[in-house]
Design a protein around this motif. Structure first.
Motif, PDB file in Angstrom:
ATOM      1  N   SER A 164      18.126   4.827  16.580  1.00  0.00           N
ATOM      2  CA  SER A 164      17.249   3.937  15.378  1.00  0.00           C
ATOM      3  C   SER A 164      16.027   3.310  16.120  1.00  0.00           C
ATOM      4  O   SER A 164      14.933   3.067  15.378  1.00  0.00           O
ATOM      5  N   SER A 165      15.805   3.225  17.380  1.00  0.00           N
ATOM      6  CA  SER A 165      14.739   2.780  17.953  1.00  0.00           C
ATOM      7  C   SER A 165      13.607   3.805  18.368  1.00  0.00           C
ATOM      8  O   SER A 165      12.548   3.742  18.228  1.00  0.00           O
ATOM      9  N   VAL A 166      14.112   4.704  19.066  1.00  0.00           N
ATOM     10  CA  VAL A 166      13.285   5.871  19.708  1.00  0.00           C
ATOM     11  C   VAL A 166      12.569   6.582  18.594  1.00  0.00           C
ATOM     12  O   VAL A 166      11.360   7.018  18.656  1.00  0.00           O
ATOM     13  N   LEU A 167      13.163   6.898  17.401  1.00  0.00           N
ATOM     14  CA  LEU A 167      12.698   7.701  16.527  1.00  0.00           C
ATOM     15  C   LEU A 167      11.709   6.901  15.643  1.00  0.00           C
ATOM     16  O   LEU A 167      10.982   7.453  14.928  1.00  0.00           O
ATOM     17  N   GLN A 168      11.732   5.729  15.666  1.00  0.00           N
ATOM     18  CA  GLN A 168      11.056   4.647  14.684  1.00  0.00           C
ATOM     19  C   GLN A 168       9.381   5.065  15.001  1.00  0.00           C
ATOM     20  O   GLN A 168       8.509   5.148  13.889  1.00  0.00           O
ATOM     21  N   PRO A 169       9.174   4.943  16.076  1.00  0.00           N
ATOM     22  CA  PRO A 169       7.498   5.364  16.352  1.00  0.00           C
ATOM     23  C   PRO A 169       7.154   6.842  15.831  1.00  0.00           C
ATOM     24  O   PRO A 169       6.025   7.144  15.326  1.00  0.00           O
ATOM     25  N   VAL A 170       8.085   7.747  16.028  1.00  0.00           N
ATOM     26  CA  VAL A 170       7.885   9.147  15.662  1.00  0.00           C
ATOM     27  C   VAL A 170       7.610   9.084  14.169  1.00  0.00           C
ATOM     28  O   VAL A 170       6.795   9.887  13.657  1.00  0.00           O
ATOM     29  N   VAL A 171       8.467   8.576  13.364  1.00  0.00           N
ATOM     30  CA  VAL A 171       8.540   8.443  11.955  1.00  0.00           C
ATOM     31  C   VAL A 171       7.306   7.882  11.688  1.00  0.00           C
ATOM     32  O   VAL A 171       6.542   8.232  10.619  1.00  0.00           O
ATOM     33  N   GLY A 172       6.860   6.770  12.353  1.00  0.00           N
ATOM     34  CA  GLY A 172       5.809   5.952  11.898  1.00  0.00           C
ATOM     35  C   GLY A 172       4.382   6.768  12.124  1.00  0.00           C
ATOM     36  O   GLY A 172       3.379   6.722  11.203  1.00  0.00           O
ATOM     37  N   TRP A 173       4.331   7.494  13.306  1.00  0.00           N
ATOM     38  CA  TRP A 173       3.218   8.434  13.566  1.00  0.00           C
ATOM     39  C   TRP A 173       3.165   9.382  12.476  1.00  0.00           C
ATOM     40  O   TRP A 173       1.780   9.672  11.854  1.00  0.00           O
ATOM     41  N   TYR A 174       4.308  10.172  12.091  1.00  0.00           N
ATOM     42  CA  TYR A 174       4.264  11.187  11.087  1.00  0.00           C
ATOM     43  C   TYR A 174       3.936  10.581   9.641  1.00  0.00           C
ATOM     44  O   TYR A 174       3.075  11.249   9.122  1.00  0.00           O
ATOM     45  N   THR A 175       4.259   9.439   9.250  1.00  0.00           N
ATOM     46  CA  THR A 175       4.087   8.977   8.026  1.00  0.00           C
ATOM     47  C   THR A 175       2.472   8.270   7.973  1.00  0.00           C
ATOM     48  O   THR A 175       2.173   8.232   6.918  1.00  0.00           O
ATOM     49  N   ASP A 176       2.087   7.902   9.068  1.00  0.00           N
ATOM     50  CA  ASP A 176       0.668   7.625   9.126  1.00  0.00           C
ATOM     51  C   ASP A 176      -0.366   8.597   8.690  1.00  0.00           C
ATOM     52  O   ASP A 176      -1.226   8.463   7.866  1.00  0.00           O
ATOM     53  N   LYS A 177       0.301   9.965   8.714  1.00  0.00           N
ATOM     54  CA  LYS A 177      -0.566  11.070   8.643  1.00  0.00           C
ATOM     55  C   LYS A 177      -0.304  11.645   7.260  1.00  0.00           C
ATOM     56  O   LYS A 177      -1.356  11.932   6.343  1.00  0.00           O
ATOM     57  N   LYS A 178       0.913  11.498   6.962  1.00  0.00           N
ATOM     58  CA  LYS A 178       1.601  11.765   5.766  1.00  0.00           C
ATOM     59  C   LYS A 178       2.684  10.977   5.086  1.00  0.00           C
ATOM     60  O   LYS A 178       3.574  11.093   5.083  1.00  0.00           O
ATOM     61  N   PRO A 179       1.868   9.898   4.549  1.00  0.00           N
ATOM     62  CA  PRO A 179       2.765   8.803   3.707  1.00  0.00           C
ATOM     63  C   PRO A 179       3.880   9.550   2.900  1.00  0.00           C
ATOM     64  O   PRO A 179       3.542  10.288   2.027  1.00  0.00           O
ATOM     65  N   MET A 180       5.182   8.885   2.941  1.00  0.00           N
ATOM     66  CA  MET A 180       6.124   9.450   2.251  1.00  0.00           C
ATOM     67  C   MET A 180       7.023   8.517   1.471  1.00  0.00           C
ATOM     68  O   MET A 180       8.098   7.937   2.221  1.00  0.00           O
TER      69      MET A 180
ATOM     70  N   GLU B 275      -3.094  -4.527  13.194  1.00  0.00           N
ATOM     71  CA  GLU B 275      -4.547  -4.784  13.155  1.00  0.00           C
ATOM     72  C   GLU B 275      -5.489  -4.186  14.339  1.00  0.00           C
ATOM     73  O   GLU B 275      -6.605  -3.996  14.276  1.00  0.00           O
ATOM     74  N   LEU B 276      -4.776  -3.986  15.413  1.00  0.00           N
ATOM     75  CA  LEU B 276      -5.400  -3.831  16.642  1.00  0.00           C
ATOM     76  C   LEU B 276      -5.762  -1.933  16.524  1.00  0.00           C
ATOM     77  O   LEU B 276      -6.761  -1.699  16.813  1.00  0.00           O
ATOM     78  N   VAL B 277      -4.998  -1.496  15.868  1.00  0.00           N
ATOM     79  CA  VAL B 277      -5.022  -0.063  15.383  1.00  0.00           C
ATOM     80  C   VAL B 277      -4.980   0.385  14.195  1.00  0.00           C
ATOM     81  O   VAL B 277      -4.158   0.495  13.590  1.00  0.00           O
ATOM     82  N   PRO B 278      -6.101   0.014  13.577  1.00  0.00           N
ATOM     83  CA  PRO B 278      -6.217   0.275  12.163  1.00  0.00           C
ATOM     84  C   PRO B 278      -5.882   1.706  11.676  1.00  0.00           C
ATOM     85  O   PRO B 278      -6.186   2.559  12.235  1.00  0.00           O
ATOM     86  N   GLY B 279      -5.161   1.925  10.429  1.00  0.00           N
ATOM     87  CA  GLY B 279      -4.828   3.130   9.974  1.00  0.00           C
ATOM     88  C   GLY B 279      -3.514   3.768  10.620  1.00  0.00           C
ATOM     89  O   GLY B 279      -3.076   4.949  10.382  1.00  0.00           O
ATOM     90  N   LYS B 280      -2.972   2.980  11.638  1.00  0.00           N
ATOM     91  CA  LYS B 280      -1.556   3.202  12.292  1.00  0.00           C
ATOM     92  C   LYS B 280      -0.756   2.301  11.994  1.00  0.00           C
ATOM     93  O   LYS B 280       0.187   1.944  12.901  1.00  0.00           O
ATOM     94  N   ILE B 281      -0.454   1.990  10.884  1.00  0.00           N
ATOM     95  CA  ILE B 281       0.587   0.760  10.596  1.00  0.00           C
ATOM     96  C   ILE B 281       1.889   1.461  10.848  1.00  0.00           C
ATOM     97  O   ILE B 281       2.867   0.377  11.468  1.00  0.00           O
ATOM     98  N   GLY B 282       2.262   2.520  10.483  1.00  0.00           N
ATOM     99  CA  GLY B 282       3.646   2.897  10.750  1.00  0.00           C
ATOM    100  C   GLY B 282       4.050   3.298  12.284  1.00  0.00           C
ATOM    101  O   GLY B 282       5.099   2.795  12.874  1.00  0.00           O
ATOM    102  N   THR B 283       3.039   3.504  12.965  1.00  0.00           N
ATOM    103  CA  THR B 283       3.269   3.995  14.448  1.00  0.00           C
ATOM    104  C   THR B 283       3.235   2.546  15.241  1.00  0.00           C
ATOM    105  O   THR B 283       4.189   2.379  16.030  1.00  0.00           O
ATOM    106  N   MET B 284       2.398   1.663  14.816  1.00  0.00           N
ATOM    107  CA  MET B 284       2.426   0.512  15.470  1.00  0.00           C
ATOM    108  C   MET B 284       3.848  -0.353  15.217  1.00  0.00           C
ATOM    109  O   MET B 284       4.193  -1.302  15.938  1.00  0.00           O
ATOM    110  N   SER B 285       4.107  -0.400  13.744  1.00  0.00           N
ATOM    111  CA  SER B 285       5.311  -1.146  13.492  1.00  0.00           C
ATOM    112  C   SER B 285       6.605  -0.481  14.144  1.00  0.00           C
ATOM    113  O   SER B 285       7.458  -1.101  14.744  1.00  0.00           O
TER     114      SER B 285
END
Length: 408
Positions: free
Chosen positions: A68-84, A340-350
């Protein structure tokens, strides 16, 4: 023209705070994290009914936390590129299958598989749920993230109630009742996904006039330095929170000669005040600034944390309540600051901040347990009380106005 009107109807202007969406996604966060809390709540039941060892129980906890924790940034990174948008109900469907499997699993490997599905559902939900909160926030991003995060905190604090009211009388099969919570969350998230899709269509149309591509993928030295500070602050907060939530009961039993039930009250107070602090932090950040709240959250909680190991049993209630409230006030704020530090990377930062917090907490539990075995419970509780002092490093974070200037 009709479809454009429909999009505009469902996707309000960026300055509008969409409260109904925020409350629904907060409720879904509550349901998701309540489902997750079934797993540790079930440990005494599984240990008795299936004869699992503490090592096996540790593997179950490790599987849940790491997936649940390690995959979160991976999912966020992917959905920043392709929101689902429809990944949200799909993720909770995974959790539904996992909780169903948990209720019927006849063996340890099947329990691990069920826990994997629950962890996977949570890993998908958290970054995308945070994105929905961000999109629905308008100009009140701190408040929006607080509404979203307090749902999760409330769900997580349900474990003692789940154990007492459901799993003790019903056993392993009692987990079946949580398929109702999962199914309800899936239905709510289908509604959220429709709004999310319309909002994305509106944003894409608007962004054709304003190029946002320049912010993608380019991180300056200042941004990287600030991210490193945030990671370190999340580490300090998570390890101290893990010390209290996992080991303070044992400390209270040893120091105050309490029963298990009496010692649990301290943890309940800590978790409830933590949920209130999480909610309060967002509006305070909207008013006084995110960096200021992150700084005050750790520094202001430090004196109470340092006094807690030496307090009497009644004073300890007050101190642990203050620590829970103040320390948790920066939880949602840290997420918004990173976004807000990295705009456009909402999922990755979350995924990075929230996933990292849970991952750090899981690692902290193991590390602190080893330190207690090597030294003593009193020594570790006294030593970890100094962790909030590391909040002084928040002075190195750029001010909120600096973040706005970087986005120009």
């Amino acid at each position: 023209m009709q479809s454009a009107a429909a999009v505009n109807k469902h996707a309000p202007k960026p300055s509008t705070t969409v409260y109904n969406i925020l409350f629904i996604i907060g409720l879904c966060h509550l349901l998701n994290d309540a489902i997750q809390s079934v797993i540790p709540a079930m440990f005494p039941v599984l240990e008795k009914s299936m004869g699992l060892t503490f090592t096996q129980l540790g593997l179950i906890a490790f599987t849940l936390n790491m997936v649940s924790s390690v995959l979160q940034p991976v999912v966020g990174w992917y959905t920043d590129k392709k929101p689902m948008p429809y990944a949200l109900p799909a993720g909770l469907t995974c959790s539904l299958l996992g909780i169903l499997g948990l209720a019927f699993a006849p063996s340890f490997p099947l329990i691990l598989l069920s826990v994997f599905f629950i962890g996977l559902g949570s890993a998908v939900f958290h970054p995308e749920g945070s994105r929905v909160a961000y999109l629905a926030a308008g100009e009140r991003r701190g408040l929006a993230q607080s509404i979203y995060q307090v749902g999760g905190n409330t769900g997580s604090s349900a474990a003692p109630l789940i154990t007492a009211l459901i799993l003790v009388p019903l056993g392993q099969f009692g987990a079946i009742w949580f398929t109702i919570a999962a199914a309800l969350a899936v239905l709510f998230l289908l509604y959220i996904a429709r709004w999310y899709s319309a909002k994305l269509a509106f944003i894409r149309k608007t962004d054709k006039k304003k190029g946002m591509a320049k912010n993608n993928g380019r991180l300056s030295k200042g941004v990287l330095s600030a991210l490193a500070v945030i990671v370190f602050l999340v580490f300090a907060r998570s390890w101290y929170g893990s010390a209290l939530s996992n080991f303070y009961t044992f400390y209270a039993i040893e120091k105050y000669h309490l029963s298990i039930a009496e010692s649990q009250v301290y943890i309940f107070v800590f978790l409830v005040m933590g949920a209130l602090g999480t909610f309060a932090g967002g509006p305070l950040a909207d008013r006084f600034g995110k960096r200021n709240i992150i700084l005050c959250s750790l520094i202001a909680s430090a004196p109470f944390a340092l006094l807690l190991p030496f307090a009497g049993p009644k004073t300890a209630y007050v101190l642990i309540a203050l620590v829970g409230f103040i320390l948790s006030s920066s939880f949602s704020v840290t997420v918004v600051y990173a976004q807000e530090l990295v705009p456009g990377k909402i999922g990755t930062m979350s995924g990075l901040t929230v996933g990292l917090a849970f991952g750090m907490g899981a690692i902290g539990s193991v590390a602190l347990g080893s330190l207690i075995d090597a030294f003593s419970l009193a020594a570790v509780m006294t030593g970890t009380a100094a962790l909030p002092l590391l909040g002084i490093l928040a002075f190195l974070l750029p001010k909120d106005q600096t973040l706005l200037d970087w986005q120009q």
